[in-house]
Design a protein around this motif. Structure first.
Motif, mmCIF file in Angstrom:
data_model
loop_
_atom_site.group_PDB
_atom_site.id
_atom_site.type_symbol
_atom_site.label_atom_id
_atom_site.label_comp_id
_atom_site.label_asym_id
_atom_site.label_seq_id
_atom_site.Cartn_x
_atom_site.Cartn_y
_atom_site.Cartn_z
ATOM 1 N N PHE A 1 -11.418 3.471 5.168
ATOM 2 C CA PHE A 1 -10.383 2.395 5.065
ATOM 3 C C PHE A 1 -10.244 1.669 6.189
ATOM 4 O O PHE A 1 -9.086 0.938 6.601
ATOM 5 C CB PHE A 1 -8.891 2.623 4.314
ATOM 6 N N ASP A 2 -11.064 1.437 7.275
ATOM 7 C CA ASP A 2 -11.090 0.965 8.589
ATOM 8 C C ASP A 2 -10.799 -0.457 8.350
ATOM 9 O O ASP A 2 -9.873 -1.036 8.997
ATOM 10 C CB ASP A 2 -12.454 0.943 9.301
ATOM 11 N N GLU A 3 -11.445 -1.284 7.678
ATOM 12 C CA GLU A 3 -11.394 -2.553 7.313
ATOM 13 C C GLU A 3 -9.884 -3.178 6.825
ATOM 14 O O GLU A 3 -9.265 -4.033 7.216
ATOM 15 C CB GLU A 3 -12.424 -3.206 6.584
ATOM 16 N N ALA A 4 -9.271 -2.180 5.897
ATOM 17 C CA ALA A 4 -8.107 -2.460 5.230
ATOM 18 C C ALA A 4 -7.046 -2.400 6.247
ATOM 19 O O ALA A 4 -6.106 -3.014 6.157
ATOM 20 C CB ALA A 4 -7.890 -1.605 4.119
ATOM 21 N N ALA A 5 -7.082 -1.491 7.137
ATOM 22 C CA ALA A 5 -6.255 -0.844 8.154
ATOM 23 C C ALA A 5 -6.169 -2.081 9.215
ATOM 24 O O ALA A 5 -5.121 -2.985 9.590
ATOM 25 C CB ALA A 5 -6.577 0.194 8.991
ATOM 26 N N SER B 1 -2.565 5.611 0.299
ATOM 27 C CA SER B 1 -1.605 5.467 1.128
ATOM 28 C C SER B 1 -1.730 6.609 1.837
ATOM 29 O O SER B 1 -1.642 6.279 3.296
ATOM 30 C CB SER B 1 -0.406 5.727 0.417
ATOM 31 N N VAL B 2 -2.089 7.688 1.876
ATOM 32 C CA VAL B 2 -2.250 8.778 3.056
ATOM 33 C C VAL B 2 -3.321 8.447 3.652
ATOM 34 O O VAL B 2 -3.335 8.867 4.853
ATOM 35 C CB VAL B 2 -2.248 10.109 2.211
ATOM 36 N N SER B 3 -4.416 8.020 3.274
ATOM 37 C CA SER B 3 -5.557 7.713 3.914
ATOM 38 C C SER B 3 -5.147 6.617 4.965
ATOM 39 O O SER B 3 -5.584 6.422 6.063
ATOM 40 C CB SER B 3 -6.752 7.278 2.907
ATOM 41 N N LEU B 4 -4.550 5.441 4.391
ATOM 42 C CA LEU B 4 -4.172 4.158 5.427
ATOM 43 C C LEU B 4 -3.117 4.489 6.204
ATOM 44 O O LEU B 4 -3.326 3.979 7.478
ATOM 45 C CB LEU B 4 -3.866 3.225 4.598
ATOM 46 N N ASP B 5 -2.091 5.453 5.966
ATOM 47 C CA ASP B 5 -0.982 5.847 7.012
ATOM 48 C C ASP B 5 -1.485 6.348 8.328
ATOM 49 O O ASP B 5 -0.934 6.297 9.276
ATOM 50 C CB ASP B 5 -0.274 6.824 6.179
ATOM 51 N N SER B 6 -2.817 7.050 8.200
ATOM 52 C CA SER B 6 -3.471 7.784 9.335
ATOM 53 C C SER B 6 -3.758 6.711 10.548
ATOM 54 O O SER B 6 -3.915 6.996 11.645
ATOM 55 C CB SER B 6 -4.660 8.469 9.204
ATOM 56 N N TYR B 7 -3.736 5.304 10.131
ATOM 57 C CA TYR B 7 -4.192 4.454 11.131
ATOM 58 C C TYR B 7 -2.911 3.671 11.783
ATOM 59 O O TYR B 7 -2.999 2.821 12.669
ATOM 60 C CB TYR B 7 -4.899 3.123 10.536
ATOM 61 N N VAL C 1 4.075 11.790 6.182
ATOM 62 C CA VAL C 1 2.924 10.855 5.790
ATOM 63 C C VAL C 1 1.709 11.656 5.266
ATOM 64 O O VAL C 1 0.707 11.414 5.275
ATOM 65 C CB VAL C 1 2.394 10.083 7.293
ATOM 66 N N PHE C 2 1.948 12.922 4.971
ATOM 67 C CA PHE C 2 1.131 13.879 4.030
ATOM 68 C C PHE C 2 1.300 13.758 2.461
ATOM 69 O O PHE C 2 2.226 13.489 2.258
ATOM 70 C CB PHE C 2 0.781 15.225 4.477
ATOM 71 N N LEU C 3 0.229 14.184 1.978
ATOM 72 C CA LEU C 3 0.585 14.208 0.525
ATOM 73 C C LEU C 3 0.873 15.316 -0.128
ATOM 74 O O LEU C 3 0.171 16.276 0.085
ATOM 75 C CB LEU C 3 -0.963 13.911 -0.198
#
Length: 437
Positions: free
Chosen positions: A269-273, A323-329, A346-348
């Motif tokens: 999800f780089d581009e989304a972040a 959500s958990v994937s994007l929060d890492s950014y 911020v973990f699932l």
């Protein structure tokens, strides 16, 4: 919380291969490797347990032949394996799923712990071996009609399985392989398996051939195979040799292809972040999609592509993979509906819920007001019954690619925004996309 330390598992099983030959003289080293396998993965517990069962059988035969069977109770190796068993049981006690764990696809109490067995389950046991070394056959969603169409291929793959067993028998490692493999195969076919678990079998196949070469200097072929091979012409012999080397070369090619795809295509999800940061959208109320499953038979895939309104959905508000994937950014949780009871986490939490509990969570979301941005399409009217879905427009589509062997699975998420914010920004274009529902 999901943990997938596959690299450490591979390290552990290869260390076990190094120590295997001298396991009777130095059992502590070998069992420490097996303990590491148990500590990092549930499949490690299964393989280590299978290897210990085989070892115990060998020790039993050793004492029986010597006529001193009672001496087995004083054998240091057996007591060390008992210690490993205690350790494995403690690990299992720590990882045993709670009653409310989210198992995925199980939407009712009747199906939560049900594990139906069919033709596909039985086939998985045989195909898992060839998929681990040179084929890409099993699609993890295959119905009976697909199996009928693939019957010639299935027969060939089962034949490959049988040939593999014959070779292992010649090298006196059939039991060493088949017991751990059968435990993993039974679990994978009946309880749970994903494509990435095939790599565990690949590592175990390497382990098996590693210990054969370590003990014998080479892999021995059955006499009948050698006689048939000697009768072949020069060109056919070359073809046979090429086929034999495929299991060595193809996994290397898979690794190369996957590495290329990882470099060639956008990562996750780089581009989304980047999009969220560029327009400072983290200053607004962002909602992430949550897990929704159709009530009923989890193996019924006929609903894909159909009208969502025709089905009854089951909601898991805490399961938010996007959500958990994007929060890492970001340095904080940017989703107001993710872990709403503890937003600093911020973990699932892989927690299931009743529909009543889902409604309680939706009520807490409603207290925060309607979202300004929605990440990915979801049935938002379940959480906000009075919301106007026409008030949201699609502004961004983010593609991502999941590589597997020689293929990539293209997927995408869509970012929606309230028209008011869309007009305020003024530089975005509305996309043609399905509306929120």
């Amino acid at each position: 919380v999901i943990s997938r330390p596959y690299c450490i598992f591979v390290l552990a099983i290869f260390l076990a291969a190094v120590c295997y030959k001298n396991r009777n003289e130095h059992p502590v080293k070998y069992l420490l490797c097996l303990a590491l396998m148990c500590a990092v993965h549930s499949y490690g517990i299964m393989i280590a347990g299978g290897l210990c069962i085989v070892w115990l059988i060998e020790i039993f035969i050793e004492y029986k032949k010597s006529g001193k069977l009672a001496g087995i109770l004083k054998d240091r190796r057996c007591w060390l394996m008992f210690c490993l068993l205690v350790f494995a049981l403690l690990v299992m006690a720590a990882i045993v799923p709670d009653e409310n764990v989210f198992l995925g696809g199980k939407t009712t109490s009747e199906t939560e712990m049900s594990f139906p067995i069919g033709v596909g389950n039985i086939l998985f046991y045989f195909v898992m071996l060839s998929d681990a070394i040179f084929t890409s056959f099993y699609n993890y969603g295959m119905d009976i009609s697909d199996l009928a169409e693939q019957l010639p291929t299935i027969i060939v793959l089962i034949f490959v399985f049988i040939i593999f067993m014959v070779v292992l028998h010649k090298n006196r490692k059939l039991l060493t392989f088949i017991i751990p493999y059968s435990i993993v195969g039974a679990f994978g076919s009946i309880v749970y398996a994903s494509p990435h678990h095939i790599g565990v079998v690949t590592a175990f196949v390497i382990f098996t051939f590693w210990i054969i070469v370590e003990e014998n200097g080479s892999v021995q072929l059955p006499d009948r195979m050698l006689k048939l091979y000697d009768k072949l012409g020069g060109k056919l012999k070359f073809v046979i040799k090429a086929i034999v080397f495929l299991p060595v070369l193809i996994p290397i090619a898979w690794s190369g292809a996957s590495s290329y795809f990882d470099i060639r295509y956008p990562y996750w999800f780089d581009e989304a972040a980047d999009f969220i940061k560029e327009y400072h959208l983290d200053d607004y109320k962002i909602m992430g999609m949550w897990q929704q499953l159709i009530k009923g038979d989890p193996e019924d895939y006929t609903y894909f592509g159909s009208d969502e309104s025709d089905y009854e959905w089951y909601d898991y508000p805490e399961i938010q993979g996007v959500s958990v994937s994007l929060d890492s950014y970001f340095d904080k949780n940017i989703f107001y509906n993710f872990n709403i009871d503890d937003p600093n986490k911020v973990f699932l939490y892989y927690r299931a819920n009743t529909q009543e509990q889902a409604e309680e969570t939706f009520t807490k979301w409603q207290e925060q007001g309607e979202p300004d941005i929605v990440i990915n399409r979801c049935e938002i009217t379940k959480a906000y019954p009075n919301i106007d879905v026409d008030d949201y427009v699609a502004v961004k589509r983010v593609y991502f690619y999941k590589p597997y062997k020689f293929t990539t699975n293209q997927q995408y998420i869509t970012i929606y925004m309230k028209k008011e914010l869309f007009n305020e920004i003024g530089t975005l274009e509305e996309l043609t996309a399905q509306k929120l529902y």
